[in-house]
Design a protein around this motif. Structure first.
Motif, PDB file in Angstrom:
ATOM      1  N   MET A   1       0.837  -1.222   0.000  1.00 33.10           N
ATOM      2  CA  MET A   1       0.000   0.000   0.000  1.00 33.10           C
ATOM      3  C   MET A   1       0.870   1.269   0.000  1.00 33.10           C
ATOM      4  O   MET A   1       0.688   2.167  -0.811  1.00 33.10           O
ATOM      5  CB  MET A   1      -0.903  -0.056   1.246  1.00 33.10           C
ATOM      6  N   VAL A   2       1.872   1.250   0.928  1.00 30.65           N
ATOM      7  CA  VAL A   2       2.776   2.403   1.032  1.00 30.65           C
ATOM      8  C   VAL A   2       3.574   2.537  -0.256  1.00 30.65           C
ATOM      9  O   VAL A   2       3.718   3.644  -0.809  1.00 30.65           O
ATOM     10  CB  VAL A   2       3.725   2.239   2.248  1.00 30.65           C
ATOM     11  N   ILE A   3       4.063   1.376  -0.757  1.00 28.65           N
ATOM     12  CA  ILE A   3       4.853   1.394  -1.996  1.00 28.65           C
ATOM     13  C   ILE A   3       3.994   1.906  -3.151  1.00 28.65           C
ATOM     14  O   ILE A   3       4.433   2.732  -3.957  1.00 28.65           O
ATOM     15  CB  ILE A   3       5.409  -0.022  -2.321  1.00 28.65           C
ATOM     16  N   LYS A   4       2.757   1.462  -3.177  1.00 25.85           N
ATOM     17  CA  LYS A   4       1.863   1.876  -4.258  1.00 25.85           C
ATOM     18  C   LYS A   4       1.676   3.410  -4.236  1.00 25.85           C
ATOM     19  O   LYS A   4       1.761   4.091  -5.257  1.00 25.85           O
ATOM     20  CB  LYS A   4       0.509   1.182  -4.069  1.00 25.85           C
ATOM     21  N   ARG A   5       1.482   3.923  -3.012  1.00 27.73           N
ATOM     22  CA  ARG A   5       1.290   5.364  -2.876  1.00 27.73           C
ATOM     23  C   ARG A   5       2.578   6.110  -3.290  1.00 27.73           C
ATOM     24  O   ARG A   5       2.539   7.127  -3.958  1.00 27.73           O
ATOM     25  CB  ARG A   5       0.911   5.712  -1.430  1.00 27.73           C
ATOM     26  N   TYR A   6       3.730   5.513  -2.893  1.00 26.78           N
ATOM     27  CA  TYR A   6       5.026   6.102  -3.219  1.00 26.78           C
ATOM     28  C   TYR A   6       5.209   6.157  -4.745  1.00 26.78           C
ATOM     29  O   TYR A   6       5.559   7.182  -5.317  1.00 26.78           O
ATOM     30  CB  TYR A   6       6.129   5.261  -2.565  1.00 26.78           C
ATOM     31  N   LEU A   7       4.900   5.007  -5.382  1.00 29.21           N
ATOM     32  CA  LEU A   7       5.052   4.950  -6.840  1.00 29.21           C
ATOM     33  C   LEU A   7       4.118   5.958  -7.515  1.00 29.21           C
ATOM     34  O   LEU A   7       4.479   6.588  -8.496  1.00 29.21           O
ATOM     35  CB  LEU A   7       4.747   3.529  -7.351  1.00 29.21           C
ATOM     36  N   LYS A   8       2.955   6.123  -6.923  1.00 37.91           N
ATOM     37  CA  LYS A   8       1.978   7.042  -7.515  1.00 37.91           C
ATOM     38  C   LYS A   8       2.524   8.480  -7.496  1.00 37.91           C
ATOM     39  O   LYS A   8       2.393   9.222  -8.463  1.00 37.91           O
ATOM     40  CB  LYS A   8       0.668   6.951  -6.733  1.00 37.91           C
ATOM     41  N   THR A   9       3.195   8.853  -6.373  1.00 35.68           N
ATOM     42  CA  THR A   9       3.720  10.226  -6.307  1.00 35.68           C
ATOM     43  C   THR A   9       4.914  10.391  -7.246  1.00 35.68           C
ATOM     44  O   THR A   9       5.119  11.443  -7.820  1.00 35.68           O
ATOM     45  CB  THR A   9       4.157  10.612  -4.880  1.00 35.68           C
ATOM     46  N   ILE A  10       5.699   9.328  -7.408  1.00 36.49           N
ATOM     47  CA  ILE A  10       6.871   9.432  -8.277  1.00 36.49           C
ATOM     48  C   ILE A  10       6.459   9.473  -9.744  1.00 36.49           C
ATOM     49  O   ILE A  10       6.966  10.276 -10.518  1.00 36.49           O
ATOM     50  CB  ILE A  10       7.813   8.207  -8.078  1.00 36.49           C
ATOM     51  N   PHE A  11       5.534   8.581 -10.114  1.00 37.12           N
ATOM     52  CA  PHE A  11       5.224   8.419 -11.535  1.00 37.12           C
ATOM     53  C   PHE A  11       3.881   9.028 -11.939  1.00 37.12           C
ATOM     54  O   PHE A  11       3.327   8.684 -12.949  1.00 37.12           O
ATOM     55  CB  PHE A  11       5.257   6.926 -11.907  1.00 37.12           C
ATOM     56  N   TYR A  12       3.402   9.943 -11.111  1.00 35.91           N
ATOM     57  CA  TYR A  12       2.101  10.511 -11.407  1.00 35.91           C
ATOM     58  C   TYR A  12       2.208  11.443 -12.615  1.00 35.91           C
ATOM     59  O   TYR A  12       2.962  12.409 -12.598  1.00 35.91           O
ATOM     60  CB  TYR A  12       1.602  11.276 -10.182  1.00 35.91           C
ATOM     61  N   THR A  13       1.504  11.104 -13.663  1.00 34.99           N
ATOM     62  CA  THR A  13       1.510  11.955 -14.858  1.00 34.99           C
ATOM     63  C   THR A  13       0.077  12.381 -15.158  1.00 34.99           C
ATOM     64  O   THR A  13      -0.878  11.793 -14.651  1.00 34.99           O
ATOM     65  CB  THR A  13       2.073  11.192 -16.078  1.00 34.99           C
ATOM     66  N   LEU A  14      -0.012  13.401 -16.006  1.00 37.10           N
ATOM     67  CA  LEU A  14      -1.342  13.935 -16.325  1.00 37.10           C
ATOM     68  C   LEU A  14      -1.315  14.428 -17.770  1.00 37.10           C
ATOM     69  O   LEU A  14      -0.372  15.126 -18.170  1.00 37.10           O
ATOM     70  CB  LEU A  14      -1.611  15.112 -15.377  1.00 37.10           C
ATOM     71  N   LYS A  15      -2.349  14.068 -18.502  1.00 32.45           N
ATOM     72  CA  LYS A  15      -2.459  14.607 -19.870  1.00 32.45           C
ATOM     73  C   LYS A  15      -2.840  16.083 -19.762  1.00 32.45           C
ATOM     74  O   LYS A  15      -3.549  16.471 -18.823  1.00 32.45           O
ATOM     75  CB  LYS A  15      -3.569  13.862 -20.629  1.00 32.45           C
ATOM     76  N   ILE A  16      -2.440  16.853 -20.763  1.00 28.85           N
ATOM     77  CA  ILE A  16      -2.721  18.294 -20.725  1.00 28.85           C
ATOM     78  C   ILE A  16      -4.237  18.554 -20.608  1.00 28.85           C
ATOM     79  O   ILE A  16      -4.667  19.448 -19.865  1.00 28.85           O
ATOM     80  CB  ILE A  16      -2.106  18.998 -21.965  1.00 28.85           C
ATOM     81  N   THR A  17      -5.030  17.760 -21.296  1.00 31.46           N
ATOM     82  CA  THR A  17      -6.490  17.947 -21.245  1.00 31.46           C
ATOM     83  C   THR A  17      -7.035  17.610 -19.854  1.00 31.46           C
ATOM     84  O   THR A  17      -7.960  18.257 -19.362  1.00 31.46           O
ATOM     85  CB  THR A  17      -7.184  17.062 -22.306  1.00 31.46           C
TER      86      THR A  17
END
Ligand SMILES: C[S@@+](CC[C@H](N)C(=O)[O-])C[C@H]1O[C@@H](n2cnc3c(N)ncnc32)[C@H](O)[C@@H]1O
Length: 296
Positions: free
Chosen positions: A1-17
């Motif tokens: 769970m912690v790792i998942k949250r960590y990965l989410k903050t590291i690899f969080y991307t967003l399309k411009i739209t």
């Protein structure tokens, strides 16, 4: 769970739209859709050097995690109704971009009309002219005037050193020759140079106008740049006219930005001090916003 949250903050991307949709959703409580879109384009240009057309041409453009972090910080400031110009540290005014901070008023488009008026008043003159901007703030008037006509020798003063620091930076960045002074216009001080024109956009709001003001102005812009004493709304104009009695040349001009509510009192003040050719101009919203007069 912690790792998942960590990965989410590291690899969080967003399309411009998706990013734009997020801005539209979170800021709709005080901005219109077109304002949000305009802000968003300014932000992606400022931080990521992306053209406004990126949205239409490459809607699949992806912001990487660092960029998403940056966008979220800006969004959080905007949610607190912090003006975009203070977030970006710059404001477009007249033909230039000025550095701004919460120490100075954000230059307004109405003020650019005052600059045009000064410029046009001297379009036929070839001689060197001395102009003083009283209450210079970001230096937007003084710097724009210095760049408008090589014959203008421009001086500027403000009561506050932190405002003058920003104004000086703007003059350097925009390569404008302006001499700055720290003076309080409500106090007597010695002025060395006889002046051909005095230009000023002094504080001119009174406290009962607060009701109509948005939190982005009231909570962030400097009180000392906005407000005049309630018991005498034309206090700063009186002080400037007293100063002008001593240092403005005969036939010199005064140019004021004004609060439309007090136009009559300012006209009376000028008449009582034997100014003539008093002209009033409206701003783009049809409000009486500027006065020009000649000292007799
Ligand atoms: C309405 S702002 C105008 C700023 C800038 N000229 C503009 O048009 O955006 C008024 C300016 O007057 C300055 N000011 C306020 N009280 C003053 C005083 N007693 N003497 C000199 N300047 C003063 C404020 O610091 C502020 O920069």
């Amino acid at each position: 769970m912690v790792i998942k949250r960590y990965l989410k903050t590291i690899f969080y991307t967003l399309k411009i739209t998706e990013a734009l949709a997020l801005f539209r959703e979170r800021l709709a409580f005080y901005l219109s859709k077109s304002e949000i879109d305009f802000y968003f384009k300014k932000i992606i240009s400022h931080y990521f050097d992306l053209e406004a057309t990126t949205l239409a041409l490459t809607p699949n453009h992806v912001f990487e995690s660092q960029e998403v972090k940056q966008l979220k910080e800006v969004l959080s400031d905007l949610e607190k109704q912090k003006p975009l110009q203070y977030i970006l540290g710059e404001a477009d005014f007249y033909h230039y971009t000025f550095k701004v901070s919460e120490d100075v008023l954000i230059p307004r488009p109405e003020t650019a009309e005052l600059i045009e008026w000064v410029k046009e008043s001297y379009s036929d003159t070839q001689k060197t002219l001395s102009l003083l901007d009283i209450g210079t703030g970001s230096g937007c008037i003084a710097v724009s005037l210095a760049l408008a006509n090589a014959n203008f020798k421009v001086y500027a003063l403000d009561k506050f050193q932190h405002a003058l620091n920003i104004a000086k930076e703007n003059a350097i960045n925009l390569e404008a020759k302006v001499s700055f002074f720290k003076h309080d216009i409500t106090q007597n001080f010695q002025w060395e140079t006889p002046l051909d024109s005095i230009v000023s956009n002094p504080p001119y709001l009174i406290s009962n106008e607060k009701k109509q003001m948005r939190p982005n102005v009231l909570d962030y812009e400097p009180y000392s740049a906005l407000f005049t004493p309630d018991k005498n709304p034309i206090y700063f104009y009186e002080k400037i006219v007293s100063f002008a009695q001593l240092y403005l040349k005969k036939n010199g001009y005064i140019f004021f930005e004004i609060n439309p509510t007090f136009v009559k009192s300012i006209v009376s003040l000028l008449e009582e001090n034997s100014y003539s050719n008093i002209e009033i101009r409206k701003d783009a919203y049809g409000k009486e916003r500027m006065i020009k007069a000649i000292k007799n």
